[in-house]
Write a protein that holds these residues in place. Structure first.
Motif, short mmCIF file in Angstrom:
data_model
loop_
_atom_site.label_atom_id
_atom_site.label_comp_id
_atom_site.label_asym_id
_atom_site.label_seq_id
_atom_site.Cartn_x
_atom_site.Cartn_y
_atom_site.Cartn_z
N VAL A 1 -8.89 -7.85 -4.22
CA VAL A 1 -8.13 -6.82 -3.51
C VAL A 1 -7.34 -7.54 -2.43
CG1 VAL A 1 -8.25 -4.76 -2.07
CG2 VAL A 1 -9.86 -5.04 -3.98
N VAL A 2 -6.03 -7.46 -2.49
CA VAL A 2 -5.17 -8.15 -1.53
C VAL A 2 -4.46 -7.11 -0.66
CG1 VAL A 2 -3.08 -9.57 -1.29
CG2 VAL A 2 -4.80 -10.18 -3.00
N GLY A 3 -4.66 -7.21 0.65
CA GLY A 3 -3.85 -6.40 1.57
C GLY A 3 -4.32 -4.98 1.81
N TRP A 4 -5.54 -4.63 1.41
CA TRP A 4 -6.00 -3.27 1.72
C TRP A 4 -6.15 -3.10 3.24
CZ3 TRP A 4 -10.97 -1.67 3.71
CH2 TRP A 4 -11.09 -0.27 3.83
N GLY A 5 -7.01 -3.92 3.84
CA GLY A 5 -7.21 -3.83 5.27
C GLY A 5 -6.98 -5.16 5.95
N GLU A 6 -6.00 -5.90 5.43
CA GLU A 6 -5.66 -7.21 6.01
C GLU A 6 -4.75 -6.97 7.21
OE1 GLU A 6 -3.60 -9.74 3.16
OE2 GLU A 6 -2.50 -10.67 4.81
N ARG A 7 -4.96 -7.73 8.27
CA ARG A 7 -4.14 -7.59 9.46
C ARG A 7 -2.68 -7.91 9.13
NH1 ARG A 7 -3.64 -7.77 14.93
NH2 ARG A 7 -2.08 -9.26 15.65
N GLY A 8 -1.79 -6.96 9.38
CA GLY A 8 -0.36 -7.18 9.18
C GLY A 8 0.04 -7.36 7.72
N ALA A 9 -0.77 -6.85 6.80
CA ALA A 9 -0.45 -7.06 5.37
C ALA A 9 0.84 -6.35 4.99
CB ALA A 9 -1.59 -6.53 4.51
N VAL A 10 1.66 -7.01 4.20
CA VAL A 10 2.82 -6.33 3.63
C VAL A 10 2.74 -6.32 2.11
CG1 VAL A 10 4.38 -6.75 5.54
CG2 VAL A 10 4.15 -8.47 3.76
N ARG A 11 1.95 -7.22 1.56
CA ARG A 11 1.82 -7.25 0.11
C ARG A 11 0.46 -6.68 -0.26
NH1 ARG A 11 3.99 -11.92 2.15
NH2 ARG A 11 6.06 -12.48 1.40
N ARG A 12 0.49 -5.63 -1.03
CA ARG A 12 -0.76 -4.96 -1.41
C ARG A 12 -0.85 -4.95 -2.93
NH1 ARG A 12 -1.93 -2.43 3.47
NH2 ARG A 12 -0.03 -2.28 4.70
N THR A 13 -1.91 -5.55 -3.44
CA THR A 13 -2.04 -5.63 -4.88
C THR A 13 -3.51 -5.91 -5.21
OG1 THR A 13 -1.26 -6.82 -6.85
CG2 THR A 13 -1.38 -8.08 -4.83
N SER A 14 -3.82 -5.99 -6.47
CA SER A 14 -5.22 -6.23 -6.84
C SER A 14 -5.32 -6.73 -8.26
CB SER A 14 -6.03 -4.93 -6.71
OG SER A 14 -5.58 -3.97 -7.66
N TRP A 15 -6.48 -7.23 -8.60
CA TRP A 15 -6.85 -7.50 -9.99
C TRP A 15 -8.25 -6.99 -10.21
CZ3 TRP A 15 -3.71 -8.77 -13.80
CH2 TRP A 15 -4.31 -8.93 -15.07
N PRO A 16 -8.46 -6.10 -11.17
CA PRO A 16 -7.47 -5.54 -12.09
C PRO A 16 -6.41 -4.72 -11.33
CG PRO A 16 -9.71 -4.70 -12.55
CD PRO A 16 -9.83 -5.61 -11.40
N PRO A 17 -5.21 -4.60 -11.96
CA PRO A 17 -4.08 -4.00 -11.25
C PRO A 17 -4.34 -2.61 -10.68
CG PRO A 17 -3.33 -5.05 -13.27
CD PRO A 17 -4.83 -5.10 -13.29
N ASP A 18 -5.18 -1.82 -11.34
CA ASP A 18 -5.41 -0.46 -10.84
C ASP A 18 -6.53 -0.38 -9.80
OD1 ASP A 18 -7.48 -1.06 -12.57
OD2 ASP A 18 -7.66 0.98 -13.34
N LEU A 19 -7.14 -1.52 -9.49
CA LEU A 19 -8.28 -1.49 -8.57
C LEU A 19 -7.89 -1.01 -7.17
CD1 LEU A 19 -11.22 -2.09 -7.77
CD2 LEU A 19 -10.59 -4.49 -7.44
N LEU A 20 -6.77 -1.49 -6.65
CA LEU A 20 -6.36 -1.11 -5.30
C LEU A 20 -6.19 0.41 -5.20
CD1 LEU A 20 -5.60 -1.96 -2.43
CD2 LEU A 20 -3.27 -2.28 -3.21
N GLU A 21 -5.58 0.98 -6.24
CA GLU A 21 -5.39 2.43 -6.27
C GLU A 21 -6.74 3.15 -6.20
OE1 GLU A 21 -3.18 4.77 -9.63
OE2 GLU A 21 -2.00 3.00 -9.03
N ARG A 22 -7.69 2.64 -6.97
CA ARG A 22 -9.02 3.26 -6.98
C ARG A 22 -9.70 3.10 -5.61
NH1 ARG A 22 -12.25 0.45 -10.73
NH2 ARG A 22 -10.59 -0.85 -11.62
N VAL A 23 -9.50 1.94 -4.99
CA VAL A 23 -10.08 1.68 -3.67
C VAL A 23 -9.52 2.67 -2.65
CG1 VAL A 23 -10.03 0.04 -1.73
CG2 VAL A 23 -10.67 -0.75 -4.02
N VAL A 24 -8.20 2.87 -2.69
CA VAL A 24 -7.57 3.78 -1.73
C VAL A 24 -8.02 5.22 -2.00
CG1 VAL A 24 -5.36 4.73 -0.95
CG2 VAL A 24 -5.60 2.26 -1.29
#
Ligand SMILES: [Zn+2]
Length: 551
Positions: A130-153
């Motif tokens: 999970v990249v950029g969910w709660g990272e300080r100052g994140a601008v790039r938000r993505t994940s592997w598997p690709p739909d994981l970030l959506e599920r996390v949110v």
């Protein structure tokens, strides 16, 4: 707890920018029982970090085991090599991250990563990222598997971005920030517990950004005597940072209880905190005033002083950003800032220019053959200009006290070494942290002012730490003289993987049980692990050929 397995397993939790002195004193005072237990059951190493000169280099150093000359990253906004455009630094480094090395040699069969800055998903089915969910100052938000970030949110909500904005908050805003950070720590821990309960993993590396965001707002209450300290407010609010550390400590307790027996637990931080004294604007003003950096204005239209003011106003990120940037996407905002950067300087007449951040600064020379409009010859002219700039910067004093305004100036090759040192600016400036640098005097320019309204109150030191506890770690050890770059090779060694010959860091063998699970000899091997983060960042990250490179 599940059963102990033979395979080494490491849980590495980064408490982003948690200050080692605060951790030490609050642990001794009994405020952080879980960290105290981990320290007592294992060992601790104090780590020096490149954040001393460039705060942003901490994360890249942690994940590559190299200093800035090896990973090539010095700021969150940097000059793309071969151009004179200052862009958002890509999510990547010039060396592959440590988990990619673990996958390449087969030392890890399942990896979980949460909010690790300067990384993008490998697209490897065995690496959950999970990249950029709660990272300080994140601008790039993505994940592997690709739909994981959506599920996390969907499950844990979007992370409140505003907690990363740095400005002096009023008491009510501080209270709101504290409450929000505590909730965020709970949500992050829920998320992480969920990820840890999934498939059997060998390595989990996750970041808690909350100590970092909290300290930018609350650290000032802990430094009596500094410009940022207000006794009455500090008396009422001095424990706000402690409250965040306590919340993170109990989160660690939950995680330690979740992981299987026999897991090595590593807790670390890549930098600490001090009160900001800035120099952010002074550096550009001095270079402009001395004629090294030439503003792009029509001759005769503005007097030199106005031109300086105009340049500084144009480049000043803080108020400008807030005024014109709200409601725009980060890509749009970056395009505006990049255009301002490029258009505000007369590149054909500029010999050296400033790249600044609160509390830290660097200078890049406009070198022919390297910069697109370079006018400084590499070689003798370059060396002479470097020496001249170092002398000019060392001549700066605080206007009222007369004390040196610059603690140190160094050439890039004096503070960094390695194949990617050419990606760094040429000079680094460390401002004095003794007093607020609101008025700085130069022998010929006179007084150069820094705008102190809206100045951010806390900045970074180059002091980090690592606590290790578990079957591989000795008990009751305290190591001095370690380096942040030692984390990655130590991790590789713990997991039985070879270490690239040219990885800067060393295994922290003093912390490890000689006959323990990681007790074998340290293995160094020549490994090709360079990559171009600018190419990586622009590529769509399909399960790309990242793993196809020869191991
Ligand atoms: Zn910071």
């Amino acid at each position: 707890m599940s059963t102990h397995e033979e395979r080494p397993r490491v849980l590495a939790i980064v408490l982003d920018a948690a200050d080692p002195r605060l951790v030490r004193s609050w642990t001794e005072a009994g405020h952080l029982p879980v960290l105290e237990q981990l320290m007592r059951g294992g060992g601790m190493a104090r780590l020096s970090s490149p954040s001393e000169w460039m705060p942003e280099a901490a994360w890249p150093t942690m994940i590559t085991g190299c200093g800035p000359g090896g990973h090539g990253i010095y700021s969150w906004r940097s000059i793309q090599p071969g151009t004179n455009v200052r862009r958002r630094t890509p999510n990547g480094t010039w060396r592959q991250p440590v988990w990619q090395l673990l996958r390449r040699c087969g030392a890890a069969s399942r990896i979980v990563l949460l909010d690790i800055p300067y990384s993008m998903p490998l697209g490897d089915p065995a690496v959950t990222e999970v990249v950029g969910w709660g990272e300080r100052g994140a601008v790039r938000r993505t994940s592997w598997p690709p739909d994981l970030l959506e599920r996390v949110v969907a499950r844990h909500g979007a992370y409140p971005d505003w907690v990363a904005e740095d400005y002096t908050r009023w008491p009510l805003e501080e209270a709101r920030l504290l409450a929000t950070l505590r909730r965020a720590i709970t949500r992050r821990t829920d998320l992480l517990e969920g990820l840890l309960r999934g498939d059997a993993w060998d390595l989990c590396m996750a970041s808690y950004s909350e100590p970092h965001n909290a300290a930018h707002a609350f650290y000032r209450h802990l430094e009596p005597g500094s410009w940022a300290y207000h006794a009455r407010r500090a008396r009422r609010h001095s424990n706000r940072l402690l409250e965040v550390y306590r919340a993170v400590d109990s989160a660690l307790g939950r995680l330690v209880a979740t992981v299987p027996d026999g897991t090595d637990v590593v807790v670390l931080s890549g930098k600490g905190f001090r009160v900001n004294t800035s120099g952010e604007e002074v550096l550009g003003r001095v270079l402009t005033g001395l004629g090294y950096q030439v503003p792009a204005v029509k001759p005769g239209r503005l007097r030199a002083l106005d031109a300086t003011r105009w340049l500084v106003r144009t480049l000043a990120p803080r108020p400008l950003r807030r005024r014109i940037m709200s409601g725009r996407s980060w890509q749009e905002r970056d395009r505006i800032l990049e255009a301002l950067w490029t258009e505000s300087t007369d590149w054909a007449r500029t010999r050296a220019f400033a790249e600044t951040d609160p509390g830290h600064g660097c200078v890049r020379l406009n070198v022919s053959g390297r910069e697109p409009h370079g006018i400084v010859d590499p070689g003798r002219e370059y060396d002479a200009l470097c020496a001249e700039l170092v002398a000019e910067l060392r001549a700066l004093t605080h206007a009222r006290s007369g004390a040196p305004a610059v603690a140190d100036v160094a050439l890039a090759r004096e503070v960094a070494d390695g194949p990617h040192v050419d990606k760094l600016p040429d000079l680094f400036v460390k401002w004095s942290s003794r007093e607020l640098l609101d008025e700085v005097r130069h022998p010929r320019l006179g007084i150069v002012r820094e705008r102190t309204k809206e100045l951010q109150t806390a900045e970074h030191t180059g002091e980090g730490f690592l606590i290790g506890s578990g079957p591989s770690f000795r008990q009751g050890v305290e190591l001095q003289g370690g380096d942040l770059a030692d984390f990655a090779p130590t991790l590789l060694h713990l997991m039985g993987a070879p270490i690239p010959t040219d990885m800067d860091g060393e295994v922290l063998e003093g912390l490890l049980v000689p006959a323990g699970p990681a007790g074998g000899p340290v293995r160094r091997e020549p490994i090709a692990w360079d990559q171009d983060p600018w190419a990586l960042d622009s590529a769509s990250h399909t399960p790309a050929a990242l793993l196809d490179q020869p191991a």
